[in-house]
Motif scaffolding. Sequence first.
Motif, mmCIF file in Angstrom:
data_model
loop_
_atom_site.group_PDB
_atom_site.id
_atom_site.type_symbol
_atom_site.label_atom_id
_atom_site.label_comp_id
_atom_site.label_asym_id
_atom_site.label_seq_id
_atom_site.Cartn_x
_atom_site.Cartn_y
_atom_site.Cartn_z
ATOM 1 N N ARG A 247 -13.525 50.957 19.185
ATOM 2 C CA ARG A 247 -12.790 50.123 20.139
ATOM 3 C C ARG A 247 -11.585 50.874 20.709
ATOM 4 O O ARG A 247 -10.796 51.469 19.964
ATOM 5 C CB ARG A 247 -12.332 48.820 19.471
ATOM 6 N N VAL A 248 -11.468 50.816 22.028
ATOM 7 C CA VAL A 248 -10.366 51.460 22.734
ATOM 8 C C VAL A 248 -9.689 50.408 23.604
ATOM 9 O O VAL A 248 -10.347 49.741 24.405
ATOM 10 C CB VAL A 248 -10.853 52.628 23.613
ATOM 11 N N THR A 249 -8.376 50.252 23.428
ATOM 12 C CA THR A 249 -7.605 49.296 24.221
ATOM 13 C C THR A 249 -6.664 50.076 25.136
ATOM 14 O O THR A 249 -5.948 50.970 24.683
ATOM 15 C CB THR A 249 -6.802 48.356 23.318
ATOM 16 N N TYR A 250 -6.694 49.717 26.412
ATOM 17 C CA TYR A 250 -5.821 50.356 27.389
ATOM 18 C C TYR A 250 -5.333 49.291 28.363
ATOM 19 O O TYR A 250 -5.800 48.155 28.346
ATOM 20 C CB TYR A 250 -6.541 51.489 28.123
ATOM 21 N N ARG A 251 -4.360 49.663 29.211
ATOM 22 C CA ARG A 251 -3.807 48.693 30.159
ATOM 23 C C ARG A 251 -4.153 49.086 31.588
ATOM 24 O O ARG A 251 -4.000 50.244 31.984
ATOM 25 C CB ARG A 251 -2.289 48.576 29.995
ATOM 26 N N LEU A 252 -4.629 48.095 32.339
ATOM 27 C CA LEU A 252 -4.947 48.261 33.746
ATOM 28 C C LEU A 252 -3.751 47.861 34.596
ATOM 29 O O LEU A 252 -2.996 46.951 34.238
ATOM 30 C CB LEU A 252 -6.148 47.397 34.128
ATOM 31 N N VAL A 294 -6.938 45.543 28.174
ATOM 32 C CA VAL A 294 -8.370 45.290 28.049
ATOM 33 C C VAL A 294 -8.922 46.189 26.947
ATOM 34 O O VAL A 294 -8.322 47.193 26.587
ATOM 35 C CB VAL A 294 -9.128 45.556 29.368
ATOM 36 N N THR A 295 -10.075 45.813 26.431
ATOM 37 C CA THR A 295 -10.692 46.574 25.348
ATOM 38 C C THR A 295 -12.155 46.863 25.685
ATOM 39 O O THR A 295 -12.862 45.987 26.178
ATOM 40 C CB THR A 295 -10.612 45.803 24.016
ATOM 41 N N VAL A 296 -12.590 48.091 25.415
ATOM 42 C CA VAL A 296 -13.993 48.460 25.556
ATOM 43 C C VAL A 296 -14.495 48.961 24.209
ATOM 44 O O VAL A 296 -13.723 49.446 23.377
ATOM 45 C CB VAL A 296 -14.206 49.539 26.634
#
Length: 321
Positions: A247-252, A294-296
């Motif tokens: 899981r990778v969480t980043y901000r858009l 968001v998380t992918v």
Amino acid sequence: MRRPLVLLSLSLLMLAAGCAQAGSTPAAPGGATSPDHRWEGFSQRATETAEAWRPDPTWTHGYVPLEGPTVLTGDPRFTPDTELAYQAGWYRAQAPLPGGREADGTIRFPDGTLTVPLVSAAEAYRGLDQGDPPPCEEGPQSPPPRTKGGPMIEPGPDGWVTGPPQSACTPLTVTAVRLGTAPVRTSRGEAQVPAWLFTVRELAAPVARVAVAPQATEAAPEPRTPQRGAPDGVVGAQDLQMVEGLRVTYRLGVGACDTDITPLVQERDDVVVVGGGVTRASGICTEQLKLAPVTVTLKAPLGARPLLDVLTGAPLRLAAR
């Protein structure tokens, strides 16, 4: 009598839909996301970004940090005031800070080691301390007692003054320092990096300041993605928040009136490109950039693969922690 069974089946279907990864799409051959026709612009731009990625040798053989030099080594148990002081870099030293030259240290990467020169504790502290907090504001207070026969003193325009400060104005207190290591995300994955560990009276975990000398620290390469406008409805990634397993969480970076915010990813063997898709508002909206986490979920752990923003082609840096 079949109605309870139908309702149960519907409930299970809704539960399964709620647990699905928001915005995730099945992977297509070659590591790219499968063709969702709404996001063809993202897929094309992500392919260009991935193929333009050509880092120099320092990316795989040097020390290229992808986060700031100040990190926490555990849960600090912040209060609102101590978190503000940490973010602002307000410190006061009540411990000796050695200023002599240190012996070289070793960075331990997942794929090997690198010997680097180090800075002293005093130099590291100078980078940690970003100045003094503002003067404490004085709060309201009860009036002084009136003396018999004497005049009554009127309060000032802000009322009587006493009591605890009404806003954060206290720095963090450094009570000890020692040389150790701290986990730092780099171009070669998470590394154990020499760091000065400052014990802070107000926090439950030491604050680490990377001890690697500036001359041994390399910068990330300049991106080579075509500098043209973003595809319709595609937004870029601003920073990396967390990497945990797959899981990778980043901000858009999205508009104030954007809706249907969807994380998008193109995963390859050597690089991962991320961004997002949105539905733009049709009416008038304020020009405001909002950060939307968001998380992918990847097919394989990120490891040392760079995580690139689809619009700029730049590797994402881990947000301050």
